[in-house]
Design a protein around this motif. Structure first.
Motif, mmCIF file in Angstrom:
data_model
loop_
_atom_site.group_PDB
_atom_site.id
_atom_site.type_symbol
_atom_site.label_atom_id
_atom_site.label_comp_id
_atom_site.label_asym_id
_atom_site.label_seq_id
_atom_site.Cartn_x
_atom_site.Cartn_y
_atom_site.Cartn_z
ATOM 1 N N TYR A 161 -1.099 -15.897 2.163
ATOM 2 C CA TYR A 161 -1.191 -15.130 0.921
ATOM 3 C C TYR A 161 -0.627 -13.716 1.088
ATOM 4 C CZ TYR A 161 -3.475 -18.490 -2.092
ATOM 5 O OH TYR A 161 -3.711 -19.582 -2.893
ATOM 6 N N LEU A 162 -1.495 -12.750 1.429
ATOM 7 C CA LEU A 162 -1.050 -11.356 1.465
ATOM 8 C C LEU A 162 -0.445 -10.937 2.808
ATOM 9 C CD1 LEU A 162 -4.057 -9.768 -0.463
ATOM 10 C CD2 LEU A 162 -1.752 -10.206 -1.335
ATOM 11 N N ASN A 163 -0.647 -11.768 3.822
ATOM 12 C CA ASN A 163 -0.083 -11.471 5.147
ATOM 13 C C ASN A 163 -0.409 -10.034 5.589
ATOM 14 O OD1 ASN A 163 1.268 -11.837 7.541
ATOM 15 N ND2 ASN A 163 3.324 -11.901 6.636
ATOM 16 N N VAL A 164 -1.711 -9.732 5.542
ATOM 17 C CA VAL A 164 -2.187 -8.382 5.859
ATOM 18 C C VAL A 164 -1.821 -7.923 7.272
ATOM 19 C CG1 VAL A 164 -4.267 -6.948 6.099
ATOM 20 C CG2 VAL A 164 -4.013 -8.473 4.134
ATOM 21 N N PRO A 165 -1.799 -8.815 8.270
ATOM 22 C CA PRO A 165 -1.391 -8.342 9.600
ATOM 23 C C PRO A 165 -0.013 -7.681 9.595
ATOM 24 C CG PRO A 165 -2.410 -10.499 9.770
ATOM 25 C CD PRO A 165 -2.257 -10.229 8.315
ATOM 26 N N LYS A 166 0.868 -8.097 8.673
ATOM 27 C CA LYS A 166 2.217 -7.520 8.602
ATOM 28 C C LYS A 166 2.339 -6.461 7.500
ATOM 29 C CE LYS A 166 7.092 -8.869 8.337
ATOM 30 N NZ LYS A 166 8.044 -10.017 8.218
ATOM 31 N N PHE A 167 1.661 -6.704 6.363
ATOM 32 C CA PHE A 167 1.747 -5.776 5.221
ATOM 33 C C PHE A 167 0.337 -5.313 4.841
ATOM 34 C CE2 PHE A 167 5.160 -8.975 4.737
ATOM 35 C CZ PHE A 167 6.270 -8.156 4.885
ATOM 36 N N ALA A 168 -0.103 -4.249 5.461
ATOM 37 C CA ALA A 168 -1.492 -3.811 5.264
ATOM 38 C C ALA A 168 -1.684 -2.906 4.046
ATOM 39 C CB ALA A 168 -1.991 -3.083 6.513
ATOM 40 N N LYS A 169 -0.578 -2.377 3.489
ATOM 41 C CA LYS A 169 -0.721 -1.430 2.385
ATOM 42 C C LYS A 169 0.111 -1.826 1.168
ATOM 43 C CE LYS A 169 -1.814 2.747 5.060
ATOM 44 N NZ LYS A 169 -1.413 4.146 5.381
ATOM 45 N N VAL A 170 -0.398 -1.417 0.022
ATOM 46 C CA VAL A 170 0.340 -1.537 -1.236
ATOM 47 C C VAL A 170 0.555 -0.121 -1.750
ATOM 48 C CG1 VAL A 170 0.252 -2.283 -3.639
ATOM 49 C CG2 VAL A 170 -0.612 -3.792 -1.836
ATOM 50 N N THR A 171 1.787 0.182 -2.148
ATOM 51 C CA THR A 171 2.104 1.521 -2.666
ATOM 52 C C THR A 171 2.489 1.421 -4.141
ATOM 53 O OG1 THR A 171 2.932 2.211 -0.501
ATOM 54 C CG2 THR A 171 3.555 3.559 -2.380
ATOM 55 N N ILE A 172 1.869 2.281 -4.952
ATOM 56 C CA ILE A 172 2.158 2.317 -6.387
ATOM 57 C C ILE A 172 2.646 3.719 -6.746
ATOM 58 C CG2 ILE A 172 1.249 1.955 -8.708
ATOM 59 C CD1 ILE A 172 -1.005 0.282 -7.431
ATOM 60 N N ASP A 173 3.886 3.815 -7.201
ATOM 61 C CA ASP A 173 4.457 5.095 -7.628
ATOM 62 C C ASP A 173 4.490 5.146 -9.157
ATOM 63 O OD1 ASP A 173 5.101 6.386 -5.126
ATOM 64 O OD2 ASP A 173 6.655 4.859 -4.851
ATOM 65 N N ILE A 174 3.810 6.146 -9.725
ATOM 66 C CA ILE A 174 3.758 6.324 -11.172
ATOM 67 C C ILE A 174 4.713 7.447 -11.580
ATOM 68 C CG2 ILE A 174 2.279 6.832 -13.150
ATOM 69 C CD1 ILE A 174 1.498 4.284 -11.751
ATOM 70 N N SER A 175 5.559 7.171 -12.566
ATOM 71 C CA SER A 175 6.510 8.193 -13.041
ATOM 72 C C SER A 175 6.832 7.940 -14.512
ATOM 73 C CB SER A 175 7.796 8.160 -12.198
ATOM 74 O OG SER A 175 8.432 6.895 -12.324
ATOM 75 N N LYS A 234 6.147 1.613 -10.067
ATOM 76 C CA LYS A 234 6.932 0.911 -9.056
ATOM 77 C C LYS A 234 5.983 0.495 -7.940
ATOM 78 C CE LYS A 234 10.959 1.353 -6.008
ATOM 79 N NZ LYS A 234 12.030 2.252 -5.510
ATOM 80 N N VAL A 235 5.852 -0.819 -7.747
ATOM 81 C CA VAL A 235 4.874 -1.354 -6.801
ATOM 82 C C VAL A 235 5.590 -1.990 -5.610
ATOM 83 C CG1 VAL A 235 2.921 -2.927 -6.502
ATOM 84 C CG2 VAL A 235 3.330 -1.840 -8.733
ATOM 85 N N LYS A 236 5.151 -1.614 -4.417
ATOM 86 C CA LYS A 236 5.672 -2.218 -3.198
ATOM 87 C C LYS A 236 4.526 -2.929 -2.499
ATOM 88 C CE LYS A 236 8.361 -1.331 0.992
ATOM 89 N NZ LYS A 236 9.110 -0.324 1.784
ATOM 90 N N ALA A 237 4.622 -4.265 -2.426
ATOM 91 C CA ALA A 237 3.548 -5.056 -1.815
ATOM 92 C C ALA A 237 4.132 -6.288 -1.144
ATOM 93 C CB ALA A 237 2.527 -5.478 -2.872
ATOM 94 N N VAL A 238 3.596 -6.620 0.010
ATOM 95 C CA VAL A 238 3.998 -7.816 0.763
ATOM 96 C C VAL A 238 5.521 -7.866 0.937
ATOM 97 C CG1 VAL A 238 3.436 -10.264 1.068
ATOM 98 C CG2 VAL A 238 2.088 -8.900 -0.496
ATOM 99 N N GLY A 239 6.122 -6.692 1.148
ATOM 100 C CA GLY A 239 7.552 -6.633 1.399
ATOM 101 C C GLY A 239 8.410 -6.780 0.160
#
Length: 261
Positions: free
Chosen positions: A167-181, A196-201
């Protein structure tokens, strides 16, 4: 005279007998009632059962006892009630603080279950930066980070499955970044923006809407929700796959305090 003397004597004897007998009869007649009344009334703690002085004392004692026990009972009940309320307030079942910040994702199964929606809570998140004027929010921007290692659903087994590579592959992608503009005013306290959302690569951009529910000289509290699909980030299997039990549609809900940095 000789004929009247015996009659007079007889009348006097009869009168004396009546006088002598009357108190005795009255006593016999009254005693049972007095005793019974005294016992009954005495047991009822009514002051009229005894002489005035002792009756008042008896009544006072009874009332004092009743008042004392009543106060004690009320005190005990109040203490118990307050204790229960305090325990309920500090327990896990306590109502959530409506002013508290949160970020959560709601998910459902393809075949709906009574426990749906499943609430995925993020216990760790942060506002990395926020650049805006609380008095004029348009044109502002902010960056929010979610820590996927902190997600909780109420089931450790499910948490582990969501964090796995399937699913989220947390060992590789531990964070989600959300940029609001690109914040623009839509109504009185409602704004639109670009997220702009960056999650799971994967990078995805969404148009979003939020409300400003509170504001201070250097911060604002925003509240909003947005629908998206898990497959936007290649999470899980294709919705048509029979082995996939999670529905594709998800909803993210948040309430955050953005303090100007």
């Amino acid at each position: 005279m000789e004929l009247h003397e015996p009659m007079k004597t007889l009348n006097m004897i009869l009168l004396a007998a009546v006088i002598a007998a009357t108190p005795a009869c009255k006593k016999k007649k009254d005693e049972p009632n007095t005793a019974g009344s005294g016992q009954t009334m005495g047991s009822s703690n009514m002051g009229s059962a005894t002489p005035e002085g002792s009756g008042s004392a008896g009544s006072g004692s009874a009332m004092g006892s009743a008042e004392g026990s009543g106060s004690a009972a009320m005190g005990s009940a109040a203490g118990s009630g307050e204790g229960s309320a305090a325990m309920a307030g500090s327990g896990s079942a306590a109502p959530a603080d409506p002013n508290a910040d949160y970020i959560t994702v709601l998910a459902t199964h393809k075949e709906k279950k009574p426990t749906d929606p499943v609430e995925v809570k993020f216990e760790k998140y942060s506002v990395v930066k926020a650049n805006f004027d609380p008095k004029k929010i348009e044109g502002g921007s902010a960056t929010i980070e979610l820590d996927l290692t902190s997600l909780k659903t109420g089931s450790e087994k499910r948490d582990a499955h969501l964090q796995s590579p399937d699913y989220l592959n947390v060992p590789k992608f531990a964070k989600v970044t959300i940029d609001i503009s690109n914040v623009k005013k839509k109504a009185d306290k409602t704004y639109t923006a670009t997220a702009k959302v960056k999650a799971v690569g994967v990078d995805k951009t969404y148009p979003v809407t939020f409300d400003v529910v509170d504001a201070t000289d250097d911060s604002i509290k925003i509240k909003g929700e947005h629908n998206f699909k898990r497959t936007d980030f290649k999470v899980g299997k294709d919705p048509k796959d029979e082995k996939e039990s999670v529905a594709n549609d998800l909803t993210i809900k948040m309430q955050l305090t953005l303090k100007k940095t």
